[in-house]
Design a protein around this motif. Sequence first.
Motif, PDB file in Angstrom:
ATOM      1  N   ARG A  21      16.004 -27.278-104.613  1.00  0.00           N
ATOM      2  CA  ARG A  21      16.025 -25.819-104.708  1.00  0.00           C
ATOM      3  C   ARG A  21      15.243 -25.120-103.612  1.00  0.00           C
ATOM      4  NH1 ARG A  21      11.877 -24.373-109.479  1.00  0.00           N
ATOM      5  NH2 ARG A  21      10.203 -25.719-108.766  1.00  0.00           N
ATOM      6  N   GLY A  22      14.581 -25.852-102.777  1.00  0.00           N
ATOM      7  CA  GLY A  22      13.816 -25.216-101.709  1.00  0.00           C
ATOM      8  C   GLY A  22      14.715 -24.586-100.662  1.00  0.00           C
ATOM      9  N   VAL A  23      14.234 -23.530-100.025  1.00  0.00           N
ATOM     10  CA  VAL A  23      15.049 -22.840 -99.034  1.00  0.00           C
ATOM     11  C   VAL A  23      14.343 -22.662 -97.693  1.00  0.00           C
ATOM     12  CG1 VAL A  23      16.443 -21.610-100.713  1.00  0.00           C
ATOM     13  CG2 VAL A  23      14.312 -20.587 -99.925  1.00  0.00           C
ATOM     14  N   GLY A  24      13.155 -23.213 -97.534  1.00  0.00           N
ATOM     15  CA  GLY A  24      12.409 -23.025 -96.291  1.00  0.00           C
ATOM     16  C   GLY A  24      13.023 -23.784 -95.127  1.00  0.00           C
ATOM     17  N   LEU A  25      13.055 -23.151 -93.956  1.00  0.00           N
ATOM     18  CA  LEU A  25      13.554 -23.749 -92.722  1.00  0.00           C
ATOM     19  C   LEU A  25      12.627 -23.396 -91.581  1.00  0.00           C
ATOM     20  CD1 LEU A  25      17.302 -22.670 -92.794  1.00  0.00           C
ATOM     21  CD2 LEU A  25      16.433 -24.956 -93.189  1.00  0.00           C
ATOM     22  N   THR A  26      12.496 -24.307 -90.626  1.00  0.00           N
ATOM     23  CA  THR A  26      11.777 -23.996 -89.399  1.00  0.00           C
ATOM     24  C   THR A  26      12.348 -24.847 -88.275  1.00  0.00           C
ATOM     25  OG1 THR A  26       9.603 -23.800 -88.345  1.00  0.00           O
ATOM     26  CG2 THR A  26       9.877 -25.636 -89.841  1.00  0.00           C
ATOM     27  N   PHE A  27      12.559 -24.236 -87.135  1.00  0.00           N
ATOM     28  CA  PHE A  27      13.049 -24.947 -85.959  1.00  0.00           C
ATOM     29  C   PHE A  27      11.875 -25.447 -85.135  1.00  0.00           C
ATOM     30  CE2 PHE A  27      16.772 -22.431 -86.913  1.00  0.00           C
ATOM     31  CZ  PHE A  27      17.817 -23.288 -86.603  1.00  0.00           C
ATOM     32  N   CYS A  28      12.004 -26.659 -84.610  1.00  0.00           N
ATOM     33  CA  CYS A  28      11.043 -27.177 -83.649  1.00  0.00           C
ATOM     34  C   CYS A  28      11.166 -26.324 -82.390  1.00  0.00           C
ATOM     35  CB  CYS A  28      11.374 -28.635 -83.345  1.00  0.00           C
ATOM     36  SG  CYS A  28      10.272 -29.386 -82.154  1.00  0.00           S
ATOM     37  N   PRO A  29      10.068 -25.994 -81.719  1.00  0.00           N
ATOM     38  CA  PRO A  29      10.146 -25.173 -80.506  1.00  0.00           C
ATOM     39  C   PRO A  29      11.073 -25.745 -79.428  1.00  0.00           C
ATOM     40  CG  PRO A  29       7.890 -25.268 -81.249  1.00  0.00           C
ATOM     41  CD  PRO A  29       8.670 -26.237 -82.100  1.00  0.00           C
ATOM     42  N   SER A  30      11.301 -27.046 -79.418  1.00  0.00           N
ATOM     43  CA  SER A  30      12.216 -27.641 -78.436  1.00  0.00           C
ATOM     44  C   SER A  30      13.677 -27.370 -78.796  1.00  0.00           C
ATOM     45  CB  SER A  30      12.014 -29.153 -78.368  1.00  0.00           C
ATOM     46  OG  SER A  30      12.477 -29.766 -79.559  1.00  0.00           O
ATOM     47  N   SER A  31      13.925 -26.865 -80.004  1.00  0.00           N
ATOM     48  CA  SER A  31      15.264 -26.593 -80.531  1.00  0.00           C
ATOM     49  C   SER A  31      16.091 -27.862 -80.719  1.00  0.00           C
ATOM     50  CB  SER A  31      16.018 -25.592 -79.659  1.00  0.00           C
ATOM     51  OG  SER A  31      15.332 -24.367 -79.615  1.00  0.00           O
ATOM     52  N   LEU A  32      15.443 -29.023 -80.771  1.00  0.00           N
ATOM     53  CA  LEU A  32      16.163 -30.282 -80.992  1.00  0.00           C
ATOM     54  C   LEU A  32      16.173 -30.691 -82.462  1.00  0.00           C
ATOM     55  CD1 LEU A  32      14.812 -32.337 -77.954  1.00  0.00           C
ATOM     56  CD2 LEU A  32      16.994 -31.113 -78.154  1.00  0.00           C
ATOM     57  N   LEU A  33      15.190 -30.189 -83.230  1.00  0.00           N
ATOM     58  CA  LEU A  33      15.046 -30.574 -84.628  1.00  0.00           C
ATOM     59  C   LEU A  33      14.924 -29.349 -85.519  1.00  0.00           C
ATOM     60  CD1 LEU A  33      12.383 -33.412 -84.199  1.00  0.00           C
ATOM     61  CD2 LEU A  33      14.846 -33.705 -84.493  1.00  0.00           C
ATOM     62  N   LEU A  34      15.285 -29.540 -86.784  1.00  0.00           N
ATOM     63  CA  LEU A  34      15.166 -28.519 -87.811  1.00  0.00           C
ATOM     64  C   LEU A  34      14.485 -29.172 -89.001  1.00  0.00           C
ATOM     65  CD1 LEU A  34      16.128 -25.730 -89.092  1.00  0.00           C
ATOM     66  CD2 LEU A  34      18.106 -27.020 -89.895  1.00  0.00           C
ATOM     67  N   ALA A  35      13.505 -28.514 -89.581  1.00  0.00           N
ATOM     68  CA  ALA A  35      12.851 -29.008 -90.792  1.00  0.00           C
ATOM     69  C   ALA A  35      13.265 -28.119 -91.956  1.00  0.00           C
ATOM     70  CB  ALA A  35      11.331 -29.002 -90.623  1.00  0.00           C
ATOM     71  N   SER A  36      13.577 -28.749 -93.094  1.00  0.00           N
ATOM     72  CA  SER A  36      13.973 -27.985 -94.278  1.00  0.00           C
ATOM     73  C   SER A  36      13.197 -28.473 -95.492  1.00  0.00           C
ATOM     74  CB  SER A  36      15.480 -28.121 -94.531  1.00  0.00           C
ATOM     75  OG  SER A  36      15.811 -29.433 -94.945  1.00  0.00           O
ATOM     76  N   VAL A  37      12.980 -27.553 -96.439  1.00  0.00           N
ATOM     77  CA  VAL A  37      12.326 -27.875 -97.702  1.00  0.00           C
ATOM     78  C   VAL A  37      13.366 -28.491 -98.630  1.00  0.00           C
ATOM     79  CG1 VAL A  37      11.250 -26.878 -99.753  1.00  0.00           C
ATOM     80  CG2 VAL A  37      10.618 -26.046 -97.489  1.00  0.00           C
ATOM     81  N   ASP A  38      12.995 -29.585 -99.287  1.00  0.00           N
ATOM     82  CA  ASP A  38      13.873 -30.246-100.251  1.00  0.00           C
ATOM     83  C   ASP A  38      13.019 -30.685-101.439  1.00  0.00           C
ATOM     84  OD1 ASP A  38      16.067 -31.376-101.421  1.00  0.00           O
ATOM     85  OD2 ASP A  38      16.318 -32.982 -99.959  1.00  0.00           O
ATOM     86  N   ASN A  39      12.715 -29.737-102.330  1.00  0.00           N
ATOM     87  CA  ASN A  39      11.830 -29.956-103.474  1.00  0.00           C
ATOM     88  C   ASN A  39      10.450 -30.429-103.023  1.00  0.00           C
ATOM     89  OD1 ASN A  39      13.608 -29.112-105.479  1.00  0.00           O
ATOM     90  ND2 ASN A  39      14.556 -31.108-105.612  1.00  0.00           N
ATOM     91  N   ASN A  40      10.104 -31.709-103.250  1.00  0.00           N
ATOM     92  CA  ASN A  40       8.784 -32.234-102.895  1.00  0.00           C
ATOM     93  C   ASN A  40       8.738 -32.794-101.488  1.00  0.00           C
ATOM     94  OD1 ASN A  40       8.018 -31.653-105.506  1.00  0.00           O
ATOM     95  ND2 ASN A  40       8.114 -33.745-106.211  1.00  0.00           N
TER      96      ASN A  40
END
Length: 108
Positions: free
Chosen positions: A18-37
């Motif tokens: 149910r998590g919805v958080g996202l953040t892009f790595c400054p290099s724009s090569l990776l994306l991090a997303s929240v997935d519960n724990n």
Amino acid sequence: MTVQLDILPMYTFNRQGRGVGLTFCPSSLLLASVDNNDVKIWRISDGEPRYTIKTGGYVNVIDYSPNGELIAVSNYHGAGVWNAQSFEQLFFTEGIYSDISIAYTPRV
């Protein structure tokens, strides 16, 4: 979740939870997303998962450092920092037991 970028093909990142958080790595090569724990790290080039950071508690907020070397995570138990290359946990402060927010400030 689907991410559409003007210069890259569209990928659907298959995540659960149910998590919805996202953040892009400054290099724009990776994306991090929240997935519960957990925090899932995705390769943007092909939409494939690269790594899962197990945090031990429901994740509230994630953020890459401005230089892309660190990932900060807050969850219901506290807040911590992981190395964004090795995914090693560098430290974690416990005992907060509440929703907290985190963010890096850009260098000026």
